[in-house]
Design a protein around this motif. Structure first.
Motif: not given
Length: 962
Positions: A235-260
């Motif tokens: 429904i949202t189809n936002c793959k091309k306009i929103h940034l993936s969490t894989k682009l994060l430069a720091v290896d953050y904890p899973v719970d933190f990634i889920k929170a942001i």
């Protein structure tokens, strides 16, 4: 458990269940009935078989016990439910509840104080936020507590915009009394389901699928949950306009990634919003899901609407902006912050993954941006596109290239959500421009009390900062002002006004113009500015042109061309003291001012044999309709100065009475005739302009010839006898003394006339000053009652001061009324209430005096609306009918219970209130509408404008204020 009644077939209501009867018969006499054994209500008595050991009385007693136990169970179930949303406290994860009635808790109290809200109890907050009135709740029908979810909604309410409803508006919670089909007892463990509006028919099929998947999700079926997630991502189809969490430069904890990350698309939050249930989503994702899947949170299925979405707290947004990302563009290893990602990405000339037109540079110097080129280079680069647009415009739009280009630009702005720039462009396209109209700028300047220099500073600042001329320059405002001031519209009088110029382009003139000066004249130390009376009336009529034409249209008189419009004008004049003098050149003027104004009350036309009222002033005491005519820095007690300045106005008014105005309105030349009624004067000024003695005179009234002694002996039975013409005749008698009488005999003959009347007033009562005068008298009565003057009339001056001090302290403590030096309208309104009398009675020992004082105030409060309302026949007809009876009883109380105060004397306004109100209302229809309150409000504007808007020079300040 109580077996539900609805399981019993409706046809069996009059037949005793055989199994139940056998079960009852198996019981011993002393045993208690089972909870299952429900005794149905029967229309006919049932014959109890002989083998039943229990008697009929035992059965009835047991049935009553069963009913009581049933009600107790129902009430216990109610206690486990939320009053607002109906959810069960057992299913609430917080397991906390709050009382519906009583004061708020400490946390909420602190939040309310921070937001400066007056509400301090739960019923007030629930009524304002959920639109539910819990004050009339019954314990056997309504729960007495509400859940933590609803409490958190109240908390969130004040942390965002105040009193904006977050609770679903299409959900209602209806509580019914206990019955056989009681939902509370059946679903006590699961909570009560709110009734919801039927879904949109176009989405019914899709909502059915979503509801089924949501049900599987609640039951813990992981497969349904996964499918629901996939559906929402589609429904949202936002793959091309929103940034993936894989682009994060720091290896953050899973719970933190889920929170942001967004809980729908699982990308990094873009323009994050928070729901009432504290879940975070991208704004576009949640809006799309709410539109397609229904109004509930995709994470917890709590009711959620687009209006409930708020921006998260600032600290969370700061954390989000501080996230470190890797640039997705190839051959760019730079790590940037999320807050500066857009700026960094725009610096790349080639952006992979973006659908933009990129010119291939085949060597040479680096390609420059379009906007940085010269105009010739821009033409060269866009030549092909220009030719294509030209071809399209000639083919489709008749060659209008400008319209095509501006529309393209407008669509591009709208697509990027740049709506403000798009609105400005659209205004330019429609020929309106982005600036404000000069009349609007003038209204802003006046309503915000900006002087010319202050407005000019604002105009220059806004123009320098924005680069656009949003506000108009001062000369444009002055041009717009000319159309609003008298002297702008042409008009004519038939016959021409006597001793008045035929020139109609007359604006502000000097109030002393035409005054002859000689050595022996009275020195005029004053500054006065005024309009010419006829020009001011024309300006007022043209301001009301739309209202007049609408009134004619409402009576089907659009094409009315006959006889004159009759305009009734209320005149007001009042002095104001304590007007601080400005520094500068000019005469030494007194620190007092006088303001003369008029209000157009009604406009009627004669159609057939009837008078049709096409305009009536709805708020006759508003400063907006009270038009200033003359302003002077003078003392109203200075008879010579007052007559010198107002005499030309009165001469113009007398000339207009016998002439007809010709004025073009609605494109048609129309005729107007004027009737002037001088009613907006207080008693002091009436006595001044009608030549009467001051208010302490033996002749107490400005409407009749009664003396103070006669008025105290006969409190009610008087009629209006004075008039302007009679006062003029009496002045001639006073001046010439034709009968050669002594001073006392002559004074008795002329009934207090001692100077020449120079302004014609209508014998009436000023409602505002009547209130103030009567309140001052009641204030005295309160003091005398505290000091028990009815017992001891010979009290010393010190004792009387102590009574006043005690009264002031008590009123300040109980009624929050601060002591004042002189009675004013606001103090009078607060003083004349039943609550004030109750407070004063606490200082009076005698119960009998309590009753007399309360009755006196009660009668006064019944009489007051009659002279205060604009139309008593419509607003308070019953009190109008009872006025004569109430005034008789009021007079009786004054002459008996309060004889110590009113033996041989009475105040001026008490006499007018008791004796003349019914006659004036019968003559004029109202007293309140003809009061001077509008002029008093205008006095406030005079002070404010003189302080904030006027120039410092004495020569120009009155002109600026006027």
């Amino acid at each position: 458990k109580v077996r539900p009644f609805e399981k019993t077939p409706p046809g069996d209501s009059q037949v005793v269940n055989k199994d139940k009867a056998e079960e009852v018969s198996s019981l011993d006499k002393g045993s208690v009935l089972h909870m299952d054994a429900v005794i149905p209500v029967m229309d006919k008595p049932v014959v109890v078989q002989a083998e039943l050991k229990g008697t009929k009385q035992t059965l009835e007693k047991d049935a009553n016990n069963l009913k009581m136990q049933d009600n107790a169970t129902h009430q216990a179930n109610l206690e486990a439910l939320c009053r607002i949303c109906g959810i069960s406290f057992k299913t609430d994860r917080y397991r906390r509840s709050y009382p519906v009635h009583g004061p708020v808790d400490n946390e909420t109290q602190g939040l309310l104080r921070k937001k400066e809200k007056k509400a301090t109890s739960w019923p007030d907050l629930i009524a304002k936020i959920f639109k539910i009135d819990v004050r009339g709740d019954i314990d056997t029908i309504h729960p007495t507590r509400f859940c933590h979810n609803c409490w958190s909604i109240i908390q969130r309410k004040f942390s965002s915009s105040p009193y904006e409803v977050y609770f679903p508006r299409n959900s209602t919670m209806e509580w019914q009394p206990h019955s056989p089909n009681c939902d509370v007892c059946h679903t006590s463990c699961r909570g009560i389901k709110r009734k919801k509006q039927p879904p949109n028919l176009q989405l019914a099929k899709r909502l059915k699928i979503i509801a089924e998947r949501a049900r599987k999700n609640r039951c813990g079926k992981n497969q349904g949950k996964i499918n629901n997630k996939n559906l929402m991502k589609k429904i949202t189809n936002c793959k091309k306009i929103h940034l993936s969490t894989k682009l994060l430069a720091v290896d953050y904890p899973v719970d933190f990634i889920k929170a942001i990350s967004c809980q729908i698309c699982e990308h990094i939050l873009s323009d994050p919003v928070e729901t009432t249930c504290r879940h975070l989503f991208c704004r576009t994702c949640i809006l799309k899901c709410l539109k397609v899947m229904g109004s509930y949170c995709p994470s917890c299925l709590y009711p959620c609407f687009p209006t409930d979405l708020v921006t998260p707290v600032r600290s969370f947004l700061n954390i989000l902006d501080a996230l470190t990302l890797r640039c997705p563009v190839k051959e760019c290893d730079e790590e940037i912050l999320l807050g500066k990602y857009g700026q960094h990405l725009s610096s790349h000339k080639e952006m992979e993954g973006k659908d933009v037109y990129t010119h291939i540079n085949k060597g040479g110097r680096p390609r420059q941006h379009l906007l940085s080129l010269t105009r010739r280079a821009q033409k060269h680069r866009l030549r092909e596109l220009k030719l294509q647009v030209k071809t399209f415009a000639e083919k489709e739009e008749g060659g209008d290239i400008k319209a095509v280009c501006m529309t393209l630009f407008l669509l591009a702005l709208r697509a990027k959500n740049e709506h403000r720039q798009a609105d400005e462009l659209e205004a330019i396209m429609q020929g309106r421009g982005s600036g404000l109209h000069p009349a609007v700028c003038l209204a802003i300047r006046v309503n915000t009390f900006l002087s010319c220099s202050q407005y000019h500073k604002m105009y220059r600042t806004v123009k320098a900062v924005t680069g656009r001329q949003i506000f108009q320059p001062l000369h444009a405002l002055r041009t717009a002002e000319k159309a609003l001031l008298p002297g702008y519209h042409p008009f004519e009088w038939k016959p021409p006004l006597k001793n008045v110029s035929a020139n109609t382009e007359v604006g502000i003139i000097d109030g002393l113009s035409g005054l002859p000066h000689s050595v022996d004249d009275y020195p005029i130390d004053t500054i006065a500015k005024r309009f010419r009376y006829d020009a001011a009336l024309v300006s007022a009529l043209m301001d009301m042109e739309e209202d007049i034409l609408e009134g004619m249209k409402a009576h089907d008189l659009d094409d009315y061309l006959n006889g004159p419009f009759t305009v009734v004008v209320k005149e007001s004049c009042d002095g104001m003291g304590d007007v601080s003098e400005k520094h500068g050149c000019g005469p030494a003027v007194p620190e007092k001012a006088v303001r003369f104004s008029f209000t157009v009350m009604t406009i009627t036309i004669t159609h057939g044999n009837a008078n049709v009222r096409i305009f009536e002033e709805v708020k006759p005491n508003s400063e907006l309709c009270c038009k200033p005519l003359c302003l002077m820095l003078a003392d109203e007690s200075d008879h010579e100065t007052l007559t010198a300045i107002l005499s030309p106005l009165i001469a113009e008014r007398e000339a207009m009475k016998s002439s007809v105005l010709l004025l073009e309105m609605g494109g048609i030349l129309r005729t107007f005739k004027f009737i002037f009624r001088g009613t907006g004067y207080d008693e002091k000024l009436v006595r001044e302009v009608e030549g009467l003695e001051a208010s302490g005179s033996t002749y107490i009234c400005t409407l009749c010839d009664a003396t103070r002694l006669e008025a105290s002996q006969n409190l009610v039975l008087h009629s209006i006898t004075r008039s302007h013409a009679e006062n003029l005749e009496r002045y001639e008698v006073w001046r010439s003394n034709p009968y050669h009488e002594s001073v006392d005999e002559l004074r008795d003959r002329v009934k207090g006339v001692s100077a020449k009347p120079f302004i014609e007033t209508v014998p009436s009562i000023d409602a505002l000053h009547c209130d103030i005068g009567n309140a001052a008298e009641f204030y005295k009565i309160f003091q005398f009652e505290i000091g028990e003057v009815y017992k001891n009339p010979d009290a010393s001056k010190e004792e009387r001061k102590r009574w006043q001090s005690a009264l002031d302290k008590h009123l300040r403590k109980k009624m929050n009324l601060k002591p004042i030096m002189r009675m004013n309208g606001n103090f009078a309104r607060k003083l004349m209430t039943k609550e004030t009398v109750e407070a004063v009675c606490e200082l009076i020992k005698c119960e009998e005096r309590h009753e007399a004082l309360k009755e006196l105030m009660d009668l006064y409060l019944k009489m007051k609306p009659v002279w205060r309302s604009s139309c008593p026949a419509k607003e308070c007809p019953e009190l109008l009918c009872q006025y004569s009876f109430n005034s008789q009883r009021f007079a009786e109380l004054l002459s008996t219970k309060f004889q110590y105060r009113y033996e041989g004397k009475i105040t001026n306004y008490f006499h007018k209130t008791l004796a003349h109100v019914p006659e004036i209302i019968e003559r004029d229809g109202s007293i309140g509408a003809w009061a001077s309150e509008g002029n008093e409000s205008g006095n406030k504007l005079f002070r404010r404008f003189r302080k904030m808007n006027a120039r410092q020079s004495k020569c120009y300040e009155m002109e600026d204020v006027l």
